[in-house]
Design a protein around this motif. Structure first.
Motif, mmCIF file in Angstrom:
data_model
loop_
_atom_site.group_PDB
_atom_site.id
_atom_site.type_symbol
_atom_site.label_atom_id
_atom_site.label_comp_id
_atom_site.label_asym_id
_atom_site.label_seq_id
_atom_site.Cartn_x
_atom_site.Cartn_y
_atom_site.Cartn_z
ATOM 1 N N THR A 236 -2.399 3.250 -1.804
ATOM 2 C CA THR A 236 -1.724 2.208 -1.020
ATOM 3 C C THR A 236 -0.224 2.437 -0.901
ATOM 4 N N TYR A 237 0.325 3.273 -1.792
ATOM 5 C CA TYR A 237 1.778 3.516 -1.778
ATOM 6 C C TYR A 237 2.027 5.023 -1.755
ATOM 7 N N LYS B 271 -9.764 2.618 -1.661
ATOM 8 C CA LYS B 271 -9.428 2.588 -3.077
ATOM 9 C C LYS B 271 -9.918 3.871 -3.743
ATOM 10 N N LEU C 56 -6.125 1.570 7.298
ATOM 11 C CA LEU C 56 -6.142 1.234 5.885
ATOM 12 C C LEU C 56 -6.527 2.458 5.071
ATOM 13 N N MET D 206 3.464 -4.156 2.581
ATOM 14 C CA MET D 206 2.866 -5.461 2.288
ATOM 15 C C MET D 206 1.454 -5.319 1.719
ATOM 16 N N ASN D 207 0.863 -4.117 1.833
ATOM 17 C CA ASN D 207 -0.452 -3.845 1.249
ATOM 18 C C ASN D 207 -0.370 -2.849 0.094
ATOM 19 N N THR E 40 1.449 -5.975 -6.771
ATOM 20 C CA THR E 40 1.652 -5.746 -5.344
ATOM 21 C C THR E 40 3.135 -5.822 -5.002
ATOM 22 N N ARG F 208 0.741 -1.210 -3.689
ATOM 23 C CA ARG F 208 0.705 -1.647 -5.084
ATOM 24 C C ARG F 208 1.425 -0.633 -5.965
ATOM 25 N N ASN G 250 4.658 -3.137 7.142
ATOM 26 C CA ASN G 250 3.271 -3.597 7.035
ATOM 27 C C ASN G 250 2.505 -2.824 5.967
ATOM 28 N N SER G 251 2.811 -1.535 5.854
ATOM 29 C CA SER G 251 2.162 -0.731 4.814
ATOM 30 C C SER G 251 2.585 -1.198 3.426
#
Length: 532
Positions: free
Chosen positions: A388-389, A518, A515, A437-438, A337, A440, A434-435
């Motif tokens: 997530t990234y 996955k 969000l 921080m979540n 992360t 990976r 904030n994005s």
């Protein structure tokens, strides 16, 4: 710079009484300055006291002169590391990892303080069933107590990240011994200069290099460890208290003498022995008998020279590089992360401060993206998680890596980019922190020398993983696609939640873009919404 006293000395004894290090000696009524003790009064006074109090300015800088000198015979050191020019095995147990973290991250680590005032760094093992604690002592003596209070804080702050490289060199030498907790090894300044790339630094004097090598060679030997290891499989648990990881048994100083009889320090040899930890974690025979571990990894020579090159401008990148050396051994597809990487590179306090203050947040973001670019430059390429990234929050250098090499293709690329609603050079979207921080990173592609030669099957698997990642990046479902597909199917959010086994709030957050799903959830949504 050390000083020497020529034959014109008046022998008034003024210099000796004012020398703070006791470097000035009287031998047969002649005054002589020990170059191994003389440090130009650094840390005591702004100027050399022998020169200040001498009535005739007698002391002279003891820079070695060119010519023939009487040289002392040096002991034979252990064989050089990196015989293949690329890498060398090294002890890589969790204890070695944590000492590397301590030397690299220093006061950024979450130090705890005992009631007595002793600070210590602690790492739990096996879900808290065991643990490792590290402390810093005031001297190399086995009886030396851990430092306390302001002395300990000052010592922790004075640790040098380059000492982590020396620690890894020791760990590499230990793997060449059958019983490293009993056997010693010798390593000299010439070898260390070559390992760290100092032999190519023509801007540094020999005296400076020797002073630096001595300082960073001492620091790993000042740390003691207490180990409480639980039973693991057939290997019984054990406890060790206050043991040194590295015993510095002796430092030999080598001098050259000129025609005037003045001696100059020209070399150092260190005699090192691994601590008792090696009997538990670097024991070949014990590993065969299943009574101990033999844990080792691959130390690339390039890592040492890279850290020595970037530690001032990109300390965060150097910290991540050292951490990834051990992390990569646990498997290349370990998802990392962004908050974890930031804590390693900058410490918990800086990350927490950035969360609260906008200016600190902007500064830390720039530094983090610059450090990732530095890693990429040295061949440690981050593979971003497309879910997530996504590309909109990736660094600009990562986006520009997709720029075609052909001039015509590059022109078309920029023309197409200019016609899009969002451009590659646009500033980060609102809420980028904030994005992140979540977010990976799936894994880091490692350069040559970081791992043993892969078999052809492993290379194919790695290529397929990269292809799958790029394919997934292209087919990530957006919030608008999920919403539109659900309405086409005539489903409510509650219906979609039941069919996917998720909560209604999770579906709502997806459609609002709060969000991202996955990869496995993306496949499930495609199947349920008829998008497969």
């Amino acid at each position: 710079m050390a000083y020497k006293i020529p034959g014109t000395c008046l022998k008034c004894d003024s210099c000796r009484t004012h020398c703070p290090t006791g470097a000035i000696k009287v031998v047969s009524d002649d005054y002589w300055i020990d170059p191994s003790l003389c440090n130009n009064c650094e840390g005591y006074y702004p100027e050399a006291q022998c020169l200040t109090y001498c009535p005739i300015d007698c002391p002279l800088p003891s820079e070695p002169k060119k010519g023939r000198y009487k040289a002392e015979t040096r002991p034979i050191a252990n064989p050089d590391l990196f015989a293949n020019g690329k890498n060398n095995p090294f002890a890589s147990s969790i204890l070695i990892w944590e000492l590397c973290n301590l030397l690299a991250q220093r006061q950024s680590l979450p130090w705890k303080v005992e009631a007595s005032g002793q600070p210590y760094y602690e790492r739990s093992i096996n879900g808290g069933r065991g643990g490792i604690s590290l402390r810093i002592t005031e001297s190399l003596s086995d009886e030396a107590a851990p430092l306390m209070g302001k002395q300990a804080v000052k010592a922790i702050e004075s640790l040098d990240i380059r000492a982590a490289c020396m620690h890894l060199i020791y760990a590499a030498h230990a793997t060449a011994l059958e019983k490293p907790w009993q056997q010693e090894f010798l390593i000299n300044d010439r070898q260390i200069e070559e390992y760290l790339g100092l032999d190519k630094r023509k801007d540094l004097s020999k005296a400076f290099k020797l002073a630096l090598i001595r300082e960073i060679a001492l620091q790993p030997c000042l740390i003691t460890a207490s180990i409480d290891w639980p039973k693991q499989g057939k290997i019984n648990g054990f406890s060790v208290s206050g043991t040194r990881l590295w015993h510095l048994l002796e430092i030999q100083h080598h001098f050259q003498e000129d025609e005037l009889g003045c001696k100059y320090l020209v070399g150092l040899t260190f005699k090192i022995r691994a601590g008792i930890w090696a009997q538990y974690f670097l024991n070949k025979q014990g590993c065969k008998e299943r009574t101990a571990f033999y844990q080792y990894g691959i130390l690339p020579k390039s890592l040492l020279t890279n850290v020595m090159s970037i530690w001032q401008q990109h300390e965060g990148a150097a910290r991540m590089m050292l951490w990834l050396l051990f992390k990569a051994k646990m498997g290349k597809e370990q998802r990392i992360t962004v908050p974890t990487l930031m804590r390693i590179a900058y410490g918990e306090k800086k990350v927490a401060l950035a969360t609260q203050m906008r200016e600190e947040r902007k500064r830390l973001l720039r530094t983090f993206e610059s450090d990732l670019e530095c890693l990429n430059h040295y061949g440690i390429k981050p593979i971003f998680d497309p879910v997530t990234y996504p590309s909109e929050i990736q660094p600009l250098w990562a986006k520009l890596s997709e720029l075609p090499d052909d001039a015509d293709d590059a022109l078309d690329f920029w023309i197409n980019d200019g016609g899009n609603d969002s451009r590659i050079t646009d500033i980060g979207p609102r809420g980028k922190w904030n994005s992140l921080m979540n977010a990976r990173i799936l894994w880091f592609e490692l350069p040559v020398g970081w791992e043993q030669q892969n078999s052809e099957d492993e290379k194919k698997k790695r290529t397929n993983r990269i292809k799958r990642t790029k394919q997934n990046e292209q087919v990530v479902l957006s919030a608008e696609q999920i919403l539109a597909a659900r309405k086409r199917q005539g489903m409510s959010q509650r219906d979609l939640a039941k069919m996917t086994g998720k909560s209604q709030s999770w579906i709502r957050d997806l459609e609002k873009g709060r969000l991202s799903a996955k990869l496995e959830d993306q496949a499930l949504l495609r199947k349920v919404l008829g998008l497969a």
